[in-house]
Design an enzyme around this catalytic site. Sequence first.
Site, mmCIF file in Angstrom:
data_model
loop_
_atom_site.group_PDB
_atom_site.id
_atom_site.type_symbol
_atom_site.label_atom_id
_atom_site.label_comp_id
_atom_site.label_asym_id
_atom_site.label_seq_id
_atom_site.Cartn_x
_atom_site.Cartn_y
_atom_site.Cartn_z
ATOM 1 N N LYS A 164 6.074 -5.704 13.322
ATOM 2 C CA LYS A 164 6.882 -4.337 14.249
ATOM 3 C C LYS A 164 5.800 -3.814 13.534
ATOM 4 O O LYS A 164 5.215 -2.706 14.593
ATOM 5 C CB LYS A 164 7.690 -3.940 12.396
ATOM 6 C CG LYS A 164 8.981 -4.485 12.931
ATOM 7 C CD LYS A 164 10.053 -4.214 11.742
ATOM 8 C CE LYS A 164 9.362 -3.836 10.113
ATOM 9 N NZ LYS A 164 8.869 -5.655 9.625
ATOM 10 N N GLU A 190 4.454 2.018 3.333
ATOM 11 C CA GLU A 190 3.601 1.247 3.377
ATOM 12 C C GLU A 190 2.295 0.928 3.044
ATOM 13 O O GLU A 190 1.744 1.780 2.507
ATOM 14 C CB GLU A 190 3.620 1.933 5.487
ATOM 15 C CG GLU A 190 4.592 1.302 6.024
ATOM 16 C CD GLU A 190 5.456 0.008 5.899
ATOM 17 O OE1 GLU A 190 4.562 -1.103 5.952
ATOM 18 O OE2 GLU A 190 6.379 0.113 5.396
ATOM 19 N N ARG A 191 1.546 -0.105 3.588
ATOM 20 C CA ARG A 191 0.263 -0.730 2.712
ATOM 21 C C ARG A 191 -0.892 0.475 3.221
ATOM 22 O O ARG A 191 -1.447 0.932 4.321
ATOM 23 C CB ARG A 191 0.120 -1.969 3.255
ATOM 24 C CG ARG A 191 1.085 -2.918 2.833
ATOM 25 C CD ARG A 191 0.547 -4.441 3.692
ATOM 26 N NE ARG A 191 1.609 -4.979 3.485
ATOM 27 C CZ ARG A 191 2.984 -5.138 4.564
ATOM 28 N NH1 ARG A 191 3.194 -3.864 5.444
ATOM 29 N NH2 ARG A 191 3.500 -5.910 4.374
#
Length: 483
Positions: A164, A190-191
């Site tokens: 993704k 997210e990271r």
Amino acid sequence: MSSPFNDQHTKDHTGQICSVRGSVVDVRFESKLPAINTLLVTGSRDETSIEVLEQLDAHRIRGIALTPTEGLRRGMTVRNTGEPLKVPVGMETLGRMFDTFGNAIDHLPFEPNKKRSVHGSPPPFSRHAVRSEIFETGIKAIDVLIPLERGGKAGLFGGAGVGKTVLLTEMIHNMVGKHQGISMFCGIGERCREGHELYHDMKAAGVLQNMIMVFGQMNEPPGSRFRVGHAALTMAEYFRDDEHRDVLLLIDNIFRFIQAGMEVSGLMGQMPSRLGYQPTMSTELSSLEERIADTEAGAITSIQAIYVPADDLTDPAAVHSFSHLSASIVLSRKRASEGLYPAIDLLQSNSKMASPAVIGQRHYEIARHVRETLAQYEELKDIIAMLGLEQLSPEDRRLVGRARRLERFFTQPFYTTEAFSGMKGTDVSIEDALTGCQRILNDEFRDYPESAFYMIGKLDEATLNSKANGVNNHRATENGVKV
């Protein structure tokens, strides 16, 4: 000496913490209660922010902390700012990276000229544009079978590790150069590594000056992750409504927004709904999605990654997301395991733009023929697995050959993966992609091995691959199919 007026003003705008449970903070006010969504601050330097979510009674509110609650205790003084959470808007935000509060996190000085509340309203229907226009991405599988809408919303559905984020960053790379508007990347839960890499990649590509990045990372409290999407949308709405420019809004990941809302709902003590999701999920998602619209002033085109828990497309988070989208791009773990990247499930993915009135009769007929060929191949797979290809009729064998060549033609080397794959990225126009599909469907390449179509851009590269492998003089078997 303070005046009675100042004392009363302070009394009206200050309260005391009466309980702290994780990120949930209850505050008591002796006189006037702050309104819902008002921002409260506490701590020696106002370092802790609390957003009011509920008025419990005449004197107490319950809020969610947008920052860590370490050090908070009962009896601490809380100040009512009298305003909701606000973020900076304007041309000075271009090329910068922000957090949920609009603070610059790229270690460069920043002085905002104006700020706006993150709690905006969707544009009224009277302001919505009625045109339908295709948004070209340069990715063959998407442009041919799942055309995106300018001013619409497209979702990238997939489980963990199917590509993704890679597909999203490739779209940024392909569009940010030719896209004349503003590009905005919103990272929800997210990271931090992904944000760091994206920032430096865009800087190296020389396109950062037309981008804005907003991040609410996964190590931050749920309240912060829940509001970062609204913060990014507020910045995007300024460019659409005030500057009359088109905005490309990329969100990674909408599921993390729903997940943050689920955490907030649980902390607030609300009764969970199906599979533990918050009972207000539909409303919360709509409040975000409906602000993304194509108006007469400009368009916000959104492409959103949506994590699908356990690859289950019937999960409530995926089901509620589907209803807001004009295109759904479903990523397949099976295709990823076969090395067919981008790993798009070509039959499950769909777009409301794929009609003759929008994309034209030729494009529609080619896309329909491609889907028909792939669907027939899917039906034949069980027979092939049990009895072998030799048991198929000559016509079915030719169909299998076409389908397998199409599957490989829809693979594409990406610019963002050049360092890992060693293959130079390609950007293919819709016309080249359609011509390639048409020629494969017409059996012009029945003598070519399937490997010649793998990871190429334009169809001309298949001829070059065949010559490089010394197979241009090789004639296929009687049925012209190599499996």
